[in-house]
Design a protein around this motif. Structure first.
Motif, PDB file in Angstrom:
ATOM      1  N   GLN A  21      87.831  33.529  82.660  1.00  0.00           N
ATOM      2  CA  GLN A  21      87.803  33.633  84.116  1.00  0.00           C
ATOM      3  C   GLN A  21      86.651  32.841  84.726  1.00  0.00           C
ATOM      4  O   GLN A  21      85.873  33.346  85.551  1.00  0.00           O
ATOM      5  CB  GLN A  21      87.746  35.090  84.560  1.00  0.00           C
ATOM      6  CG  GLN A  21      88.980  35.891  84.183  1.00  0.00           C
ATOM      7  CD  GLN A  21      89.106  37.215  84.913  1.00  0.00           C
ATOM      8  OE1 GLN A  21      88.160  37.732  85.480  1.00  0.00           O
ATOM      9  NE2 GLN A  21      90.310  37.756  84.927  1.00  0.00           N
ATOM     10  N   SER A  22      86.530  31.581  84.330  1.00  0.00           N
ATOM     11  CA  SER A  22      85.502  30.712  84.895  1.00  0.00           C
ATOM     12  C   SER A  22      85.708  30.518  86.387  1.00  0.00           C
ATOM     13  O   SER A  22      86.839  30.544  86.891  1.00  0.00           O
ATOM     14  CB  SER A  22      85.529  29.348  84.198  1.00  0.00           C
ATOM     15  OG  SER A  22      85.174  29.462  82.838  1.00  0.00           O
ATOM     16  N   THR A  23      84.597  30.280  87.090  1.00  0.00           N
ATOM     17  CA  THR A  23      84.665  30.031  88.530  1.00  0.00           C
ATOM     18  C   THR A  23      84.467  28.558  88.858  1.00  0.00           C
ATOM     19  O   THR A  23      84.519  28.172  90.031  1.00  0.00           O
ATOM     20  CB  THR A  23      83.595  30.864  89.267  1.00  0.00           C
ATOM     21  OG1 THR A  23      82.296  30.568  88.736  1.00  0.00           O
ATOM     22  CG2 THR A  23      83.870  32.358  89.095  1.00  0.00           C
ATOM     23  N   ASP A  24      84.245  27.733  87.850  1.00  0.00           N
ATOM     24  CA  ASP A  24      84.191  26.288  88.070  1.00  0.00           C
ATOM     25  C   ASP A  24      85.509  25.686  87.576  1.00  0.00           C
ATOM     26  O   ASP A  24      86.534  26.370  87.531  1.00  0.00           O
ATOM     27  CB  ASP A  24      82.968  25.682  87.374  1.00  0.00           C
ATOM     28  CG  ASP A  24      83.045  25.792  85.850  1.00  0.00           C
ATOM     29  OD1 ASP A  24      84.019  26.397  85.332  1.00  0.00           O
ATOM     30  OD2 ASP A  24      82.148  25.283  85.173  1.00  0.00           O
ATOM     31  N   ASP A  25      85.516  24.423  87.210  1.00  0.00           N
ATOM     32  CA  ASP A  25      86.772  23.790  86.778  1.00  0.00           C
ATOM     33  C   ASP A  25      86.898  23.735  85.254  1.00  0.00           C
ATOM     34  O   ASP A  25      87.494  22.809  84.701  1.00  0.00           O
ATOM     35  CB  ASP A  25      86.905  22.392  87.387  1.00  0.00           C
ATOM     36  CG  ASP A  25      85.755  21.463  87.006  1.00  0.00           C
ATOM     37  OD1 ASP A  25      84.761  21.956  86.428  1.00  0.00           O
ATOM     38  OD2 ASP A  25      85.859  20.256  87.296  1.00  0.00           O
ATOM     39  N   THR A  26      86.360  24.765  84.575  1.00  0.00           N
ATOM     40  CA  THR A  26      86.458  24.819  83.114  1.00  0.00           C
ATOM     41  C   THR A  26      87.908  24.823  82.638  1.00  0.00           C
ATOM     42  O   THR A  26      88.247  24.144  81.663  1.00  0.00           O
ATOM     43  CB  THR A  26      85.719  26.063  82.568  1.00  0.00           C
ATOM     44  OG1 THR A  26      84.307  25.899  82.771  1.00  0.00           O
ATOM     45  CG2 THR A  26      85.977  26.256  81.080  1.00  0.00           C
ATOM     46  N   TRP A  27      88.772  25.563  83.327  1.00  0.00           N
ATOM     47  CA  TRP A  27      90.168  25.625  82.901  1.00  0.00           C
ATOM     48  C   TRP A  27      90.829  24.252  82.993  1.00  0.00           C
ATOM     49  O   TRP A  27      91.565  23.847  82.080  1.00  0.00           O
ATOM     50  CB  TRP A  27      90.955  26.644  83.715  1.00  0.00           C
ATOM     51  CG  TRP A  27      92.417  26.699  83.383  1.00  0.00           C
ATOM     52  CD1 TRP A  27      93.468  26.427  84.210  1.00  0.00           C
ATOM     53  CD2 TRP A  27      93.011  27.022  82.111  1.00  0.00           C
ATOM     54  NE1 TRP A  27      94.667  26.570  83.547  1.00  0.00           N
ATOM     55  CE2 TRP A  27      94.413  26.936  82.253  1.00  0.00           C
ATOM     56  CE3 TRP A  27      92.475  27.387  80.878  1.00  0.00           C
ATOM     57  CZ2 TRP A  27      95.288  27.193  81.209  1.00  0.00           C
ATOM     58  CZ3 TRP A  27      93.364  27.640  79.821  1.00  0.00           C
ATOM     59  CH2 TRP A  27      94.747  27.537  80.003  1.00  0.00           C
ATOM     60  N   ALA A  28      90.542  23.522  84.046  1.00  0.00           N
ATOM     61  CA  ALA A  28      91.087  22.173  84.186  1.00  0.00           C
ATOM     62  C   ALA A  28      90.567  21.271  83.076  1.00  0.00           C
ATOM     63  O   ALA A  28      91.314  20.439  82.524  1.00  0.00           O
ATOM     64  CB  ALA A  28      90.733  21.598  85.556  1.00  0.00           C
ATOM     65  N   THR A  29      89.305  21.433  82.726  1.00  0.00           N
ATOM     66  CA  THR A  29      88.717  20.647  81.642  1.00  0.00           C
ATOM     67  C   THR A  29      89.385  20.974  80.311  1.00  0.00           C
ATOM     68  O   THR A  29      89.692  20.078  79.517  1.00  0.00           O
ATOM     69  CB  THR A  29      87.206  20.921  81.541  1.00  0.00           C
ATOM     70  OG1 THR A  29      86.574  20.530  82.768  1.00  0.00           O
ATOM     71  CG2 THR A  29      86.578  20.157  80.388  1.00  0.00           C
ATOM     72  N   ILE A  30      89.627  22.259  80.064  1.00  0.00           N
ATOM     73  CA  ILE A  30      90.304  22.667  78.827  1.00  0.00           C
ATOM     74  C   ILE A  30      91.675  22.013  78.733  1.00  0.00           C
ATOM     75  O   ILE A  30      92.071  21.505  77.674  1.00  0.00           O
ATOM     76  CB  ILE A  30      90.421  24.205  78.766  1.00  0.00           C
ATOM     77  CG1 ILE A  30      89.043  24.837  78.598  1.00  0.00           C
ATOM     78  CG2 ILE A  30      91.344  24.635  77.608  1.00  0.00           C
ATOM     79  CD1 ILE A  30      89.040  26.352  78.720  1.00  0.00           C
ATOM     80  N   GLN A  31      92.406  22.022  79.830  1.00  0.00           N
ATOM     81  CA  GLN A  31      93.742  21.415  79.829  1.00  0.00           C
ATOM     82  C   GLN A  31      93.674  19.921  79.536  1.00  0.00           C
ATOM     83  O   GLN A  31      94.533  19.374  78.837  1.00  0.00           O
ATOM     84  CB  GLN A  31      94.427  21.684  81.164  1.00  0.00           C
ATOM     85  CG  GLN A  31      94.784  23.163  81.362  1.00  0.00           C
ATOM     86  CD  GLN A  31      95.399  23.431  82.709  1.00  0.00           C
ATOM     87  OE1 GLN A  31      94.809  23.144  83.749  1.00  0.00           O
ATOM     88  NE2 GLN A  31      96.607  23.983  82.711  1.00  0.00           N
ATOM     89  N   LYS A  32      92.654  19.250  80.052  1.00  0.00           N
ATOM     90  CA  LYS A  32      92.490  17.817  79.782  1.00  0.00           C
ATOM     91  C   LYS A  32      92.141  17.570  78.318  1.00  0.00           C
ATOM     92  O   LYS A  32      92.535  16.558  77.733  1.00  0.00           O
ATOM     93  CB  LYS A  32      91.396  17.237  80.681  1.00  0.00           C
ATOM     94  CG  LYS A  32      91.767  17.154  82.156  1.00  0.00           C
ATOM     95  CD  LYS A  32      90.609  16.617  82.975  1.00  0.00           C
ATOM     96  CE  LYS A  32      90.938  16.587  84.463  1.00  0.00           C
ATOM     97  NZ  LYS A  32      89.783  16.117  85.281  1.00  0.00           N
ATOM     98  N   LEU A  33      91.397  18.483  77.716  1.00  0.00           N
ATOM     99  CA  LEU A  33      90.980  18.322  76.323  1.00  0.00           C
ATOM    100  C   LEU A  33      92.124  18.584  75.348  1.00  0.00           C
ATOM    101  O   LEU A  33      92.061  18.182  74.187  1.00  0.00           O
ATOM    102  CB  LEU A  33      89.811  19.269  76.018  1.00  0.00           C
ATOM    103  CG  LEU A  33      88.496  18.928  76.728  1.00  0.00           C
ATOM    104  CD1 LEU A  33      87.481  20.056  76.547  1.00  0.00           C
ATOM    105  CD2 LEU A  33      87.915  17.617  76.208  1.00  0.00           C
ATOM    106  N   LYS A  34      93.157  19.288  75.799  1.00  0.00           N
ATOM    107  CA  LYS A  34      94.379  19.517  75.028  1.00  0.00           C
ATOM    108  C   LYS A  34      94.128  20.111  73.637  1.00  0.00           C
ATOM    109  O   LYS A  34      94.475  19.499  72.610  1.00  0.00           O
ATOM    110  CB  LYS A  34      95.178  18.218  74.916  1.00  0.00           C
ATOM    111  CG  LYS A  34      95.649  17.677  76.252  1.00  0.00           C
ATOM    112  CD  LYS A  34      96.440  16.388  76.097  1.00  0.00           C
ATOM    113  CE  LYS A  34      96.910  15.862  77.445  1.00  0.00           C
ATOM    114  NZ  LYS A  34      97.671  14.598  77.315  1.00  0.00           N
ATOM    115  N   PRO A  35      93.530  21.292  73.559  1.00  0.00           N
ATOM    116  CA  PRO A  35      93.411  21.960  72.264  1.00  0.00           C
ATOM    117  C   PRO A  35      94.785  22.398  71.774  1.00  0.00           C
ATOM    118  O   PRO A  35      95.769  22.361  72.532  1.00  0.00           O
ATOM    119  CB  PRO A  35      92.517  23.162  72.576  1.00  0.00           C
ATOM    120  CG  PRO A  35      92.808  23.465  74.013  1.00  0.00           C
ATOM    121  CD  PRO A  35      93.027  22.132  74.676  1.00  0.00           C
TER     122      PRO A  35
END
Length: 260
Positions: free
Chosen positions: A47-61
């Motif tokens: 539940q990050s409040t910055d754009d961590t989720w968007a970053t995770i999606q870009k990193l494609k784990p």
């Protein structure tokens, strides 16, 4: 949630992430440049409040998860452990640190195979304070062979990212505790029967301002640690006497360093 169907692999790498959008790519890059690519990468956004989720999606784990509740690192790790249960070993890494040896995973795999797949493998790490650049090593004094008892009794070995554990033996992290890993560590060692050690520095713990490590009240933390280790001394689920001895030694260490 984003999940890819994949075959069993040697490593399951679990990373909890909270507001580390700028730092997370560094850790992921240190994983992706490993000479051994026999792993699943699971990243959980708590539940990050910055754009961590968007970053995770870009990193494609291999697996990207979002917590539907605030679980802290413990809850995120536990959620990730529901996946890839067939992988041989689990590594719990922190997203704001990095692997500093490009052969880290290969060295752990080689150690596992050489030692007939031990339950737990301990390795060395460096600790660096980002604000000053000061770096220190955390070299062990273990002799070979070692046991889970040796690892449990080592005050410096409590962090989840300083070891690899057989996935089938992974113990959940206690949720609702601000500092859950030291509590989990003793229970994790308690269920293990065999161990091995790698004397190389494979990991770098990057201590940054604003992290849990630097913002907590140390005396308040010490009193809280004291309470949970006292509870552990009375824990009926611990099967080895040395596990309770590990808790007792931590109680004494806390008293000596913070409460005298």
């Amino acid at each position: 949630m984003s999940v890819k169907k994949t075959e069993k692999r040697f490593f399951r790498i679990i990373i909890p992430a909270f507001n580390i959008s700028e730092l997370l790519p560094r850790m992921v890059e240190s994983i992706r440049r490993q000479s051994c690519q026999d792993y699943h990468l699971i990243i959980v956004d708590d539940q990050s409040t910055d754009d961590t989720w968007a970053t995770i999606q870009k990193l494609k784990p291999d697996i990207a998860l979002q917590m539907d509740r605030k679980g802290l690192a413990a809850g995120a790790r536990n959620e990730a452990m529901k996946h890839c249960k067939g992988d041989a070993y689990t590594l719990w890494l922190d997203g704001d640190d990095e692997l500093i040896d490009d052969d880290a995973l290969q060295k752990i795999k080689d150690c596992a195979e050489l030692n007939k797949m031990p339950d737990i493998i301990r390795f060395n790490f460096l600790k660096t304070r980002l604000s000053t650049g000061l770096r220190g090593n955390h070299h062990d004094r273990y002799s070979d062979p070692i046991t889970p008892q040796d690892i449990a009794l080592d005050i410096k070995a409590g962090m989840p990212w300083s070891k690899a554990v057989k996935t089938e033996l992974c113990v959940e992290f206690p949720e609702g505790l601000m500092i859950d890993d030291c509590y989990q560590h003793i229970f994790q060692c308690d269920v293990c029967e065999t161990a091995a050690v790698i004397h190389d520095d494979l990991y770098e713990w990057l201590v940054r301002e604003g992290s849990m490590t630097t913002t907590n009240d140390r005396k308040k933390d010490a009193l809280w640690y004291l309470e949970i280790y006292m509870l552990m001394m009375n824990e009926d689920e611990l099967q080895h006497s040395w596990a309770k001895e590990a808790a007792r030694r931590r109680i004494q260490w806390i008293k000596d360093h913070y409460l005298t």
